[in-house]
Design a protein around this motif. Sequence first.
Motif, PDB file in Angstrom:
ATOM      1  N   SER A  43       0.845  -1.192   0.000  1.00 14.64           N
ATOM      2  CA  SER A  43       0.000   0.000   0.000  1.00 14.64           C
ATOM      3  C   SER A  43       0.881   1.242   0.000  1.00 14.64           C
ATOM      4  N   GLY A  44       0.271   2.399  -0.096  1.00 14.74           N
ATOM      5  CA  GLY A  44       1.010   3.651  -0.168  1.00 14.74           C
ATOM      6  C   GLY A  44       1.937   3.884   1.008  1.00 14.74           C
ATOM      7  N   GLU A  45       1.421   3.700   2.220  1.00 11.89           N
ATOM      8  CA  GLU A  45       2.237   3.943   3.409  1.00 11.89           C
ATOM      9  C   GLU A  45       3.344   2.914   3.541  1.00 11.89           C
ATOM     10  N   GLN A  46       3.001   1.647   3.316  1.00 14.87           N
ATOM     11  CA  GLN A  46       4.022   0.595   3.399  1.00 14.87           C
ATOM     12  C   GLN A  46       5.088   0.793   2.341  1.00 14.87           C
ATOM     13  N   GLY A  47       4.685   1.175   1.158  1.00 13.98           N
ATOM     14  CA  GLY A  47       5.645   1.414   0.085  1.00 13.98           C
ATOM     15  C   GLY A  47       6.601   2.541   0.423  1.00 13.98           C
ATOM     16  N   LEU A  48       6.058   3.624   0.999  1.00 13.94           N
ATOM     17  CA  LEU A  48       6.914   4.742   1.381  1.00 13.94           C
ATOM     18  C   LEU A  48       7.915   4.338   2.454  1.00 13.94           C
ATOM     19  N   VAL A  49       7.466   3.562   3.424  1.00  8.23           N
ATOM     20  CA  VAL A  49       8.373   3.122   4.494  1.00  8.23           C
ATOM     21  C   VAL A  49       9.473   2.235   3.914  1.00  8.23           C
TER      22      VAL A  49
END
Length: 110
Positions: A43-49
């Motif tokens: 997901s967006g947040e996991q990808g950014l992390v």
Amino acid sequence: MAHSHTTHSDMPHVTVGGYLIGFVLAVVLTVASFWLVTAGKLSGEQGLVWLAVLAAVQVVVHVVFFLHVNTSKGQRWNAMSFVYTITMSLVIIVGTVWVMHNVHALMMAR
């Protein structure tokens, strides 16, 4: 006139093998970053992390294998200046994002 032999123990020992290891690690980290983005598995947040973690690891790889900054006695000032630079950069970036977030929240509240 006698020449004294001095050892340059504070100079990093540079080898082709060290450069190859750094190159392979940098390529693997770059491919992993591109794969994470193009595969769309997170997901967006996991990808950014995950991208932030891979970027941080890649910075360490470049600093160690290509800039040869380490904790040896001759490199301590370089290492300390690098840590200072990273710390001040984080303060500026986090402070800027914090201010922008607060400005956005206050403008949307009206």
